[in-house]
Design a protein around this motif. Structure first.
Motif, short mmCIF file in Angstrom:
data_model
loop_
_atom_site.label_atom_id
_atom_site.label_comp_id
_atom_site.label_asym_id
_atom_site.label_seq_id
_atom_site.Cartn_x
_atom_site.Cartn_y
_atom_site.Cartn_z
N THR A 218 3.38 2.13 27.36
CA THR A 218 2.97 3.53 27.45
C THR A 218 2.56 4.02 26.06
OG1 THR A 218 5.18 4.38 26.96
CG2 THR A 218 4.66 3.93 29.29
N PRO A 219 1.84 5.13 25.97
CA PRO A 219 1.53 5.67 24.65
C PRO A 219 2.79 5.91 23.82
CG PRO A 219 0.17 6.76 26.26
CD PRO A 219 1.15 5.90 27.03
N GLU A 220 3.87 6.38 24.46
CA GLU A 220 5.12 6.62 23.75
C GLU A 220 5.65 5.33 23.11
OE1 GLU A 220 4.47 7.51 26.89
OE2 GLU A 220 5.05 9.60 27.22
N GLU A 221 5.61 4.25 23.88
CA GLU A 221 6.09 2.96 23.37
C GLU A 221 5.20 2.45 22.24
OE1 GLU A 221 8.17 1.14 27.40
OE2 GLU A 221 5.98 1.09 27.21
N ILE A 222 3.92 2.62 22.39
CA ILE A 222 2.98 2.21 21.34
C ILE A 222 3.26 3.00 20.07
CG2 ILE A 222 0.54 2.22 20.65
CD1 ILE A 222 -0.07 1.77 23.70
N TYR A 223 3.37 4.32 20.20
CA TYR A 223 3.63 5.18 19.04
C TYR A 223 4.93 4.76 18.35
CZ TYR A 223 0.23 8.62 20.90
OH TYR A 223 -0.87 9.26 21.34
N GLN A 224 5.98 4.56 19.15
CA GLN A 224 7.29 4.21 18.57
C GLN A 224 7.22 2.89 17.80
OE1 GLN A 224 9.74 4.38 22.07
NE2 GLN A 224 9.95 6.61 21.98
N GLN A 225 6.53 1.91 18.35
CA GLN A 225 6.43 0.62 17.67
C GLN A 225 5.57 0.73 16.41
OE1 GLN A 225 5.68 -2.91 20.03
NE2 GLN A 225 6.61 -1.97 21.83
N ILE A 226 4.52 1.50 16.46
CA ILE A 226 3.66 1.70 15.28
C ILE A 226 4.47 2.37 14.16
CG2 ILE A 226 1.68 2.99 14.36
CD1 ILE A 226 0.79 0.59 16.03
N LEU A 227 5.14 3.45 14.50
CA LEU A 227 5.90 4.18 13.49
C LEU A 227 7.07 3.36 12.95
CD1 LEU A 227 5.83 7.79 14.94
CD2 LEU A 227 4.52 6.85 13.04
N ALA A 228 7.71 2.57 13.81
CA ALA A 228 8.79 1.71 13.35
C ALA A 228 8.27 0.68 12.34
CB ALA A 228 9.46 1.01 14.53
N SER A 229 7.10 0.13 12.61
CA SER A 229 6.50 -0.85 11.70
C SER A 229 6.15 -0.20 10.35
CB SER A 229 5.26 -1.46 12.33
OG SER A 229 4.66 -2.38 11.45
N LEU A 230 5.58 0.99 10.39
CA LEU A 230 5.23 1.69 9.15
C LEU A 230 6.49 2.03 8.36
CD1 LEU A 230 2.38 4.08 10.37
CD2 LEU A 230 2.16 1.91 9.14
N GLN A 231 7.53 2.47 9.07
CA GLN A 231 8.78 2.81 8.39
C GLN A 231 9.41 1.56 7.76
OE1 GLN A 231 11.77 4.54 10.96
NE2 GLN A 231 12.55 5.77 9.26
N GLU A 232 9.37 0.46 8.48
CA GLU A 232 9.90 -0.80 7.97
C GLU A 232 9.19 -1.23 6.67
OE1 GLU A 232 9.58 -4.89 10.11
OE2 GLU A 232 10.95 -3.65 11.30
N GLN A 233 7.90 -0.91 6.59
CA GLN A 233 7.11 -1.27 5.41
C GLN A 233 7.17 -0.19 4.32
OE1 GLN A 233 3.17 -3.10 6.37
NE2 GLN A 233 3.77 -2.65 8.49
N GLY A 234 7.83 0.93 4.64
CA GLY A 234 7.94 2.02 3.67
C GLY A 234 6.66 2.80 3.46
N ILE A 235 5.81 2.84 4.49
CA ILE A 235 4.52 3.53 4.33
C ILE A 235 4.28 4.57 5.43
CG2 ILE A 235 3.37 1.70 3.02
CD1 ILE A 235 2.12 0.74 5.67
N GLU A 236 5.36 5.16 5.94
CA GLU A 236 5.19 6.15 7.00
C GLU A 236 4.77 7.53 6.50
OE1 GLU A 236 9.57 6.52 5.93
OE2 GLU A 236 8.08 4.94 5.98
N ALA A 237 5.03 7.86 5.25
CA ALA A 237 4.64 9.16 4.68
C ALA A 237 3.12 9.16 4.44
CB ALA A 237 5.38 9.41 3.38
N PRO A 238 2.47 10.33 4.57
CA PRO A 238 1.01 10.38 4.43
C PRO A 238 0.48 9.77 3.13
CG PRO A 238 1.86 12.49 5.19
CD PRO A 238 3.05 11.64 4.88
N GLU A 239 1.11 10.09 2.02
CA GLU A 239 0.62 9.58 0.73
C GLU A 239 0.76 8.06 0.63
OE1 GLU A 239 3.22 11.84 0.97
OE2 GLU A 239 1.93 13.62 0.85
N ALA A 240 1.89 7.55 1.08
CA ALA A 240 2.13 6.10 1.04
C ALA A 240 1.19 5.37 1.99
CB ALA A 240 3.58 5.79 1.40
#
Length: 195
Positions: free
Chosen positions: A61-83
């Motif tokens: 679902t879009p929710e699952e896609i969003y959650q996985q995308i954000l989890a990956s960005l957070q894991e890489q330390g690049i979830e903030a706009p500037e990063a």
């Protein structure tokens, strides 16, 4: 009215992602086409654009896609706009992420400061299909017309009738409908005439 929320489709809890499910998520598109009124269709068709796109056909679902995308960005330390922007800057302006179902998603920097992650399926990714915009617009208008009982049953005539809604030129012969028929089948329309 259904379309304002469709055209601005986004999950409130995940407001950093810009995603157009009409163009990129088959499950959402099918659900919305089951409810749309033909009178509301022209505004939505404009959001499709004029080129090709990749449509996700998998089960996430879009929710699952969003959650996985954000989890990956957070894991890489690049979830903030500037990063996120800095990371993309050293990677030619985009990155891709593979999700649990093996689908590949492309992330770019969006112009919107709040929804700064522009998301779409990767080209030729598992669980995706490359679609021409004109074929998708035709199929969307056709499905709405089927629901409203507005078709004659003569395929070429019906296709050309619905193409006027999408401001598209007519198709000359049935042999030219292969891609449109494929998209019609994908979104759940039965096409009676052989092509």
């Amino acid at each position: 009215m259904l379309y304002p929320c469709i055209l601005q489709f986004n999950l409130p809890a995940i407001s950093s992602i810009l995603f157009n499910p009409f163009k990129h998520h088959l499950g959402v598109l099918q659900q919305l086409l089951d409810e749309v009124l033909p009178a509301d269709l022209p505004a939505a068709l404009k959001k499709i654009g004029t080129s090709q796109m990749d449509m996700y056909t998998g089960s996430l679902t879009p929710e699952e896609i969003y959650q996985q995308i954000l989890a990956s960005l957070q894991e890489q330390g690049i979830e903030a706009p500037e990063a996120f922007a800095a990371y993309l800057n050293i990677r030619e302006g985009y990155m891709d992420i593979v999700l649990t179902d093996t689908s590949r998603w492309i992330l770019r920097l969006a112009d919107d400061p709040e929804r700064y992650i522009h998301l779409h399926p990767g080209r030729y990714s598992p669980h995706s299909l490359r679609i021409k915009a004109a074929a998708l617009k035709t199929a969307m208008a056709y499905k709405a017309a089927v629901r409203m009982g507005q078709l004659s049953g003569i395929l070429l005539d019906d296709i050309n009738q619905v193409r006027t809604i999408a401001a598209l030129s007519p198709v000359r012969k049935l042999e030219d409908l292969h891609h449109i028929k494929k998209i019609l089948t994908l979104i759940g329309c039965k096409v009676s005439e052989e092509i």
